[in-house]
Design a protein around this motif. Sequence first.
Motif, PDB file in Angstrom:
ATOM      1  N   VAL A 267       3.463   0.796 -16.266  1.00 17.45           N
ATOM      2  CA  VAL A 267       2.190   1.505 -16.269  1.00 17.45           C
ATOM      3  C   VAL A 267       1.603   1.466 -14.863  1.00 17.45           C
ATOM      4  CG1 VAL A 267      -0.128   1.636 -17.233  1.00 17.45           C
ATOM      5  CG2 VAL A 267       1.795   0.902 -18.676  1.00 17.45           C
ATOM      6  N   GLU A 268       1.510   2.656 -14.248  1.00 17.63           N
ATOM      7  CA  GLU A 268       0.954   2.756 -12.900  1.00 17.63           C
ATOM      8  C   GLU A 268      -0.556   2.959 -12.974  1.00 17.63           C
ATOM      9  OE1 GLU A 268       4.888   5.258 -12.592  1.00 17.63           O
ATOM     10  OE2 GLU A 268       3.234   5.042 -14.029  1.00 17.63           O
ATOM     11  N   SER A 269      -1.233   2.519 -11.932  1.00 22.85           N
ATOM     12  CA  SER A 269      -2.663   2.747 -11.790  1.00 22.85           C
ATOM     13  C   SER A 269      -3.022   2.720 -10.314  1.00 22.85           C
ATOM     14  CB  SER A 269      -3.465   1.688 -12.554  1.00 22.85           C
ATOM     15  OG  SER A 269      -3.209   0.399 -12.033  1.00 22.85           O
ATOM     16  N   GLY A 270      -4.237   3.183 -10.015  1.00 20.94           N
ATOM     17  CA  GLY A 270      -4.722   3.105  -8.642  1.00 20.94           C
ATOM     18  C   GLY A 270      -4.711   4.408  -7.871  1.00 20.94           C
ATOM     19  N   GLY A 271      -4.156   5.459  -8.454  1.00 15.14           N
ATOM     20  CA  GLY A 271      -4.165   6.740  -7.769  1.00 15.14           C
ATOM     21  C   GLY A 271      -5.552   7.338  -7.737  1.00 15.14           C
ATOM     22  N   GLY A 272      -5.698   8.420  -6.983  1.00 15.99           N
ATOM     23  CA  GLY A 272      -6.991   9.088  -6.910  1.00 15.99           C
ATOM     24  C   GLY A 272      -7.062  10.022  -5.725  1.00 15.99           C
TER      25      GLY A 272
ATOM     26  N   ALA B  34       4.500  -4.186 -15.444  1.00 11.29           N
ATOM     27  CA  ALA B  34       5.705  -4.084 -16.256  1.00 11.29           C
ATOM     28  C   ALA B  34       5.631  -5.021 -17.452  1.00 11.29           C
ATOM     29  CB  ALA B  34       6.928  -4.425 -15.415  1.00 11.29           C
ATOM     30  N   SER B  35       6.077  -4.522 -18.568  1.00 14.08           N
ATOM     31  CA  SER B  35       6.129  -5.348 -19.778  1.00 14.08           C
ATOM     32  C   SER B  35       7.562  -5.843 -19.968  1.00 14.08           C
ATOM     33  CB  SER B  35       5.693  -4.551 -20.999  1.00 14.08           C
ATOM     34  OG  SER B  35       6.564  -3.465 -21.206  1.00 14.08           O
ATOM     35  N   SER B  36       7.923  -6.894 -19.261  1.00 19.16           N
ATOM     36  CA  SER B  36       9.270  -7.424 -19.395  1.00 19.16           C
ATOM     37  C   SER B  36       9.308  -8.854 -18.904  1.00 19.16           C
ATOM     38  CB  SER B  36      10.268  -6.597 -18.590  1.00 19.16           C
ATOM     39  OG  SER B  36      11.523  -7.251 -18.542  1.00 19.16           O
ATOM     40  N   ILE B  37       9.929  -9.721 -19.666  1.00 22.48           N
ATOM     41  CA  ILE B  37      10.028 -11.105 -19.226  1.00 22.48           C
ATOM     42  C   ILE B  37      11.088 -11.259 -18.143  1.00 22.48           C
ATOM     43  CG2 ILE B  37       9.216 -12.020 -21.423  1.00 22.48           C
ATOM     44  CD1 ILE B  37      12.145 -12.642 -22.089  1.00 22.48           C
ATOM     45  N   GLY B  38      11.885 -10.185 -17.928  1.00 21.54           N
ATOM     46  CA  GLY B  38      12.908 -10.235 -16.897  1.00 21.54           C
ATOM     47  C   GLY B  38      12.505  -9.555 -15.606  1.00 21.54           C
ATOM     48  N   PHE B  39      11.215  -9.368 -15.417  1.00 21.23           N
ATOM     49  CA  PHE B  39      10.699  -8.595 -14.285  1.00 21.23           C
ATOM     50  C   PHE B  39      11.251  -9.090 -12.953  1.00 21.23           C
ATOM     51  CE2 PHE B  39       7.724  -6.009 -11.993  1.00 21.23           C
ATOM     52  CZ  PHE B  39       7.316  -6.766 -10.917  1.00 21.23           C
TER      53      PHE B  39
ATOM     54  N   ASN C 296       4.035  -9.850 -13.293  1.00 21.12           N
ATOM     55  CA  ASN C 296       4.908  -8.712 -13.631  1.00 21.12           C
ATOM     56  C   ASN C 296       4.388  -7.415 -13.025  1.00 21.12           C
ATOM     57  OD1 ASN C 296       6.453 -10.473 -15.096  1.00 21.12           O
ATOM     58  ND2 ASN C 296       6.175  -9.461 -17.068  1.00 21.12           N
ATOM     59  N   THR C 297       3.953  -7.488 -11.775  1.00 24.39           N
ATOM     60  CA  THR C 297       3.304  -6.343 -11.153  1.00 24.39           C
ATOM     61  C   THR C 297       3.860  -6.109  -9.753  1.00 24.39           C
ATOM     62  OG1 THR C 297       1.282  -6.744 -12.412  1.00 24.39           O
ATOM     63  CG2 THR C 297       1.092  -5.344 -10.467  1.00 24.39           C
ATOM     64  N   VAL C 298       4.031  -4.833  -9.429  1.00 20.55           N
ATOM     65  CA  VAL C 298       4.394  -4.428  -8.072  1.00 20.55           C
ATOM     66  C   VAL C 298       3.271  -3.554  -7.531  1.00 20.55           C
ATOM     67  CG1 VAL C 298       5.710  -2.410  -8.850  1.00 20.55           C
ATOM     68  CG2 VAL C 298       6.210  -3.441  -6.627  1.00 20.55           C
ATOM     69  N   TYR C 299       3.042  -3.667  -6.229  1.00 15.55           N
ATOM     70  CA  TYR C 299       1.941  -2.960  -5.581  1.00 15.55           C
ATOM     71  C   TYR C 299       2.470  -2.077  -4.459  1.00 15.55           C
ATOM     72  CZ  TYR C 299      -0.597  -6.782  -7.815  1.00 15.55           C
ATOM     73  OH  TYR C 299      -1.092  -7.685  -8.727  1.00 15.55           O
TER      74      TYR C 299
ATOM     75  N   TYR D 292       3.030   9.720  -7.786  1.00 16.52           N
ATOM     76  CA  TYR D 292       3.760   8.512  -7.433  1.00 16.52           C
ATOM     77  C   TYR D 292       4.259   7.821  -8.706  1.00 16.52           C
ATOM     78  CZ  TYR D 292       2.428   8.824  -2.548  1.00 16.52           C
ATOM     79  OH  TYR D 292       2.293   9.231  -1.237  1.00 16.52           O
ATOM     80  N   TYR D 293       5.552   7.510  -8.693  1.00 17.57           N
ATOM     81  CA  TYR D 293       6.191   6.895  -9.848  1.00 17.57           C
ATOM     82  C   TYR D 293       6.683   5.493  -9.509  1.00 17.57           C
ATOM     83  CZ  TYR D 293       6.589  11.586 -11.897  1.00 17.57           C
ATOM     84  OH  TYR D 293       6.334  12.824 -12.410  1.00 17.57           O
ATOM     85  N   CYS D 294       6.527   4.609 -10.445  1.00 12.48           N
ATOM     86  CA  CYS D 294       7.091   3.272 -10.365  1.00 12.48           C
ATOM     87  C   CYS D 294       8.448   3.279 -11.079  1.00 12.48           C
ATOM     88  CB  CYS D 294       6.141   2.291 -11.050  1.00 12.48           C
ATOM     89  SG  CYS D 294       6.695   0.587 -11.088  1.00 12.48           S
ATOM     90  N   ASN D 295       9.407   2.566 -10.507  1.00 16.95           N
ATOM     91  CA  ASN D 295      10.752   2.502 -11.066  1.00 16.95           C
ATOM     92  C   ASN D 295      11.242   1.063 -11.028  1.00 16.95           C
ATOM     93  OD1 ASN D 295      13.870   2.560  -9.780  1.00 16.95           O
ATOM     94  ND2 ASN D 295      13.592   3.685 -11.685  1.00 16.95           N
TER      95      ASN D 295
END
Length: 115
Positions: free
Chosen positions: A5-10, A24-29, A76-79, A93-96
Motif C-alpha cells: 500500500v503506497e501513500s504520500g503522493g500529491g 507491506a503486509s508480509s512477515i518476510g519483508f 515492513n515499510t520502504v520509503y 509511482y508504484y511500489c514493487n
Amino acid sequence: QVQLVESGGGLVQAGGSLRLSCAASSIGFSFYTMNWYRQVPGKRRDLVASITSSGTTMYADSVKGRFTISRDNAKNTVYLQMNSLKPEDTALYYCNARFKNYDYWGQGTQVTVSS
C-alpha cells in the motif's frame, strides 16, 4: 501473498519535496528487494530506485542526487524521499517487492509536479 500500500503522493511545485511510503503486509519483508517504479500514460513503467535486503541501493540516472530510497524492516515499510522535484517527475509511482519467483505490486500513488 504480499499486499503493498503506497501513500504520500500529491501535488507539489517544482523544487519541492515529497516522501512516498509503501507498507507491506508480509512477515518476510526483510528478504525482498524493494523497488519504486513510475509510469506516465502511454509509456512504459520505469525503475526509479531499488534497495536490496542488505541495503544496497540503485537509482535511475534521472533521479540520482535528488531521490533517496530507504527501508525500515521493523515496520515492513520502504520509503522514497524525493527532493528538488521537476515537472518531468510527474507520474504514477508504484511500489514493487521482489524475491526469487515472487513479484508483487501496489496500486500506485500519483505524484504531480507543477512548474
